[in-house]
Scaffold this motif. Structure first.
Motif, PDB file in Angstrom:
ATOM      1  N   ARG A  98       0.897  -8.819  -0.419  1.00  8.04           N
ATOM      2  CA  ARG A  98       1.100  -7.483   0.126  1.00  8.04           C
ATOM      3  C   ARG A  98       2.409  -6.897  -0.389  1.00  8.04           C
ATOM      4  NH1 ARG A  98      -3.305  -4.994   2.342  1.00  8.04           N
ATOM      5  NH2 ARG A  98      -4.541  -6.507   3.502  1.00  8.04           N
ATOM      6  N   VAL A  99       2.351  -5.674  -0.875  1.00  9.01           N
ATOM      7  CA  VAL A  99       3.569  -5.011  -1.317  1.00  9.01           C
ATOM      8  C   VAL A  99       4.063  -4.112  -0.202  1.00  9.01           C
ATOM      9  CG1 VAL A  99       3.044  -5.074  -3.765  1.00  9.01           C
ATOM     10  CG2 VAL A  99       2.161  -3.213  -2.387  1.00  9.01           C
ATOM     11  N   THR A 100       5.369  -4.029  -0.065  1.00  8.51           N
ATOM     12  CA  THR A 100       5.940  -3.176   0.973  1.00  8.51           C
ATOM     13  C   THR A 100       5.889  -1.728   0.517  1.00  8.51           C
ATOM     14  OG1 THR A 100       8.138  -3.496   0.027  1.00  8.51           O
ATOM     15  CG2 THR A 100       7.463  -4.987   1.804  1.00  8.51           C
ATOM     16  N   SER A 101       5.706  -0.838   1.464  1.00 11.47           N
ATOM     17  CA  SER A 101       5.643   0.579   1.136  1.00 11.47           C
ATOM     18  C   SER A 101       6.895   1.284   1.635  1.00 11.47           C
ATOM     19  CB  SER A 101       4.399   1.214   1.761  1.00 11.47           C
ATOM     20  OG  SER A 101       4.399   1.024   3.150  1.00 11.47           O
ATOM     21  N   VAL A 102       7.093   2.483   1.138  1.00 12.34           N
ATOM     22  CA  VAL A 102       8.277   3.265   1.478  1.00 12.34           C
ATOM     23  C   VAL A 102       8.186   3.779   2.915  1.00 12.34           C
ATOM     24  CG1 VAL A 102       9.489   5.420   0.952  1.00 12.34           C
ATOM     25  CG2 VAL A 102       8.715   3.943  -0.895  1.00 12.34           C
ATOM     26  N   ASP A 103       9.317   3.796   3.600  1.00  9.58           N
ATOM     27  CA  ASP A 103       9.380   4.393   4.930  1.00  9.58           C
ATOM     28  C   ASP A 103       9.712   5.873   4.756  1.00  9.58           C
ATOM     29  OD1 ASP A 103       9.722   5.145   7.527  1.00  9.58           O
ATOM     30  OD2 ASP A 103      11.521   3.946   7.895  1.00  9.58           O
ATOM     31  N   PHE A 104       8.715   6.726   5.015  1.00  5.95           N
ATOM     32  CA  PHE A 104       8.890   8.159   4.829  1.00  5.95           C
ATOM     33  C   PHE A 104       9.408   8.862   6.084  1.00  5.95           C
ATOM     34  CE2 PHE A 104       5.924   7.245   1.398  1.00  5.95           C
ATOM     35  CZ  PHE A 104       6.421   8.024   0.374  1.00  5.95           C
ATOM     36  N   SER A 105       9.767   8.099   7.104  1.00  7.95           N
ATOM     37  CA  SER A 105      10.111   8.718   8.381  1.00  7.95           C
ATOM     38  C   SER A 105      11.303   9.658   8.279  1.00  7.95           C
ATOM     39  CB  SER A 105      10.399   7.634   9.435  1.00  7.95           C
ATOM     40  OG  SER A 105      11.432   6.776   8.993  1.00  7.95           O
ATOM     41  N   THR A 319      -0.660   8.096   3.351  1.00  5.30           N
ATOM     42  CA  THR A 319       0.242   6.995   3.041  1.00  5.30           C
ATOM     43  C   THR A 319      -0.241   5.766   3.794  1.00  5.30           C
ATOM     44  OG1 THR A 319       1.700   7.710   4.852  1.00  5.30           O
ATOM     45  CG2 THR A 319       2.273   8.439   2.619  1.00  5.30           C
ATOM     46  N   LYS A 320       0.283   4.604   3.442  1.00  4.81           N
ATOM     47  CA  LYS A 320      -0.196   3.356   4.047  1.00  4.81           C
ATOM     48  C   LYS A 320       0.034   3.314   5.556  1.00  4.81           C
ATOM     49  CE  LYS A 320       0.435   0.714  -0.197  1.00  4.81           C
ATOM     50  NZ  LYS A 320       1.147  -0.402  -0.861  1.00  4.81           N
ATOM     51  N   GLU A 366       4.393   3.023  -3.158  1.00  5.53           N
ATOM     52  CA  GLU A 366       4.634   4.390  -2.675  1.00  5.53           C
ATOM     53  C   GLU A 366       6.054   4.882  -2.953  1.00  5.53           C
ATOM     54  OE1 GLU A 366       3.399   4.461   1.447  1.00  5.53           O
ATOM     55  OE2 GLU A 366       1.288   4.645   0.886  1.00  5.53           O
ATOM     56  N   GLU A 367       6.706   4.270  -3.913  1.00  3.83           N
ATOM     57  CA  GLU A 367       8.043   4.725  -4.314  1.00  3.83           C
ATOM     58  C   GLU A 367       7.969   5.883  -5.301  1.00  3.83           C
ATOM     59  OE1 GLU A 367      11.022   1.099  -4.572  1.00  3.83           O
ATOM     60  OE2 GLU A 367       9.098   0.562  -5.490  1.00  3.83           O
TER      61      GLU A 367
END
Length: 429
Positions: A98-105, A319-320, A366-367
């Motif tokens: 699993r790849v980590t995704s960007v936190d868009f918060s 997004t994820k 998602e970078e």
């Protein structure tokens, strides 16, 4: 005795976690009275913290595992499709890393230096007899399929493409196309893979959705067909694998139960995509709007009218973490929207696309965001957080690519061209 006590403690901890998730789910969905009642009965804090939609995500994953286990030892999807025996490739559908995704918060406040998009090498891997119109990776990233205006569908094995790209095998006999399907009468518009079984579906201008079992080496034609009433522009499997959405030229896309093929009316757009848990789906419309729908009752929960002005919205995807939507339109913009408010968070400018039904896609982490600049025939890449352009690469197609699709598991993507060609791009190590 010690083992029994340890088991009791583990069971108690698990029960508390379940109660926490239930309370958080009810509270976050504004079912406050139910949340208070459960919290009181289970002595769970009402303000317990949990990621949004965590309970739905875990239930969806659990059902997927349960279904996968049920399939072991029998024909793939026999209970769902009843199309005869076949062997599922070992581990199909299971994502091992699993790849980590960007936190868009906090994306709207993001400033500073942008990341560099890694260099990629590319290779022409195949060619259709007419325009290559669409592409889709399997959930585990092991396969990619392309569809063409020549009515054919090609299935590639990614490991074979990589082998083909090695210097010592550039002129060797490696053939990355492992299946070719011929069963449509008009151009293929979209493709999707079943989340657990070796099933590929296609939507086409001949008003059909076709089901192909790619575990069978000799199968050239579909084993099941849904006859729709209109040009099928997009298809999307529910994460459970039990339903699919079809976006068509009709104003009301169709939701199909794939066990019974019963059709339900749903949204209002030709481009449809489910979220990662199936709790919602998003539609992109010819009128330029983007809409978010409840994945269970098919009610619109948010409309972003004129998301791309009066120009057609050509793609939209979650997004994820399902909190944002990336959309693309023929107004030559790519935009990031907040699901909860419908607010525009980021705008990615600098790629002109006014003719083709172009997509904007995230890379696997998602970078970065990728899209097409039609006049220059280039692939444009932005830093997803800063919205700064970080790369412009010649597409190596003759004429602008018709489609981009990024792998969900690694730094690799596919481009399909009006020049009929299919190119694979992978990070240069």
């Amino acid at each position: 005795m010690e083992t029994s006590l340890e088991q009791i403690l583990q069971d108690g901890k698990l029960l508390r976690q379940v109660n926490d998730l239930i309370v958080a789910h009810l509270r976050d969905n504004n079912l406050n009275q139910a949340a208070i009642a459960v919290a009181s009965a289970t002595m769970t804090p009402l303000n317990v913290e949990s990621p949004p939609n965590k309970l739905i995500e875990l239930v969806a994953k659990g059902l997927a595992v349960e279904r996968d286990e049920a399939f072991r030892g029998i024909a793939p999807a026999a209970a769902l499709f009843d199309h005869g025996s076949a062997a599922i490739p070992a581990g199909y559908g299971l994502v091992t890393s699993r790849v980590t995704s960007v936190d868009f918060s906090a994306v709207q406040e993001t400033k500073g230096a942008s990341k560099s998009f890694p260099k990629h090498e590319t290779r022409h891997v195949s060619e259709h007899k007419n325009v290559a119109r669409c592409a889709r990776f399997s959930p585990d990233g092991r396969y990619v399929a392309t569809g063409s205006a020549d009515t054919s569908i090609k299935l590639f094995e990614i490991s074979k493409i990589k082998q083909m790209m090695l210097p010592e095998t550039r002129d060797g006999p490696v053939r990355p196309v492992i299946r070719t399907f011929y069963d449509h009468l008009q151009p293929v518009n979209d493709l999707d893979f079943h989340p657990q079984s070796t099933i590929l579906i296609s939507g086409a201008k001949d008003h059909t959705i076709k089901f192909f079992d790619f575990s069978k080496t000799v199968a050239k034609r579909a084993y099941r067909v849904i006859q729709d009433t209109h040009n099928v522009r997009s298809v999307s499997f529910h994460p459970s694998g039990d339903f699919l959405l079809a976006g068509t030229d009709h104003s009301i896309p169709h939701l199909y139960d794939i066990n019974t093929f019963q059709c339900y009316l749903s949204a209002n757009a030709p481009e449809v995509r489910y979220s990662s848990t199936g709790g919602n789906y998003v539609t992109a419309s010819k009128d330029g709007s983007v809409r978010i729908w409840d994945g269970i009752n098919a009610q619109c929960v948010r409309s972003i009218v004129g998301a791309h002005g009066s120009a057609e919205a050509t793609s939209a995807s979650f997004t994820k973490d399902q909190r944002f939507i990336l959309s693309c339109g023929k107004d030559s913009t790519v935009k990031l929207w907040e699901v909860g408010t419908g607010r525009l968070v980021k705008q990615y400018i600098g790629a002109t696309h006014t003719q083709l039904r172009c997509q904007a896609v995230f890379n696997e982490t998602e970078e970065f965001v990728l899209s097409i600049d039609e006049p220059s025939n280039e692939i444009v890449v932005w830093d997803a957080l800063t919205a700064e352009k970080v790369a412009r690469w010649p597409s190596n197609h003759t004429g602008a690519p018709r489609c981009l699709e990024h792998s969900p598991t690694e730094s690799a993507f596919i481009s399909c061209g009006t020049d009929r060609s299919v190119r694979f791009w992978k990070e240069t190590l």
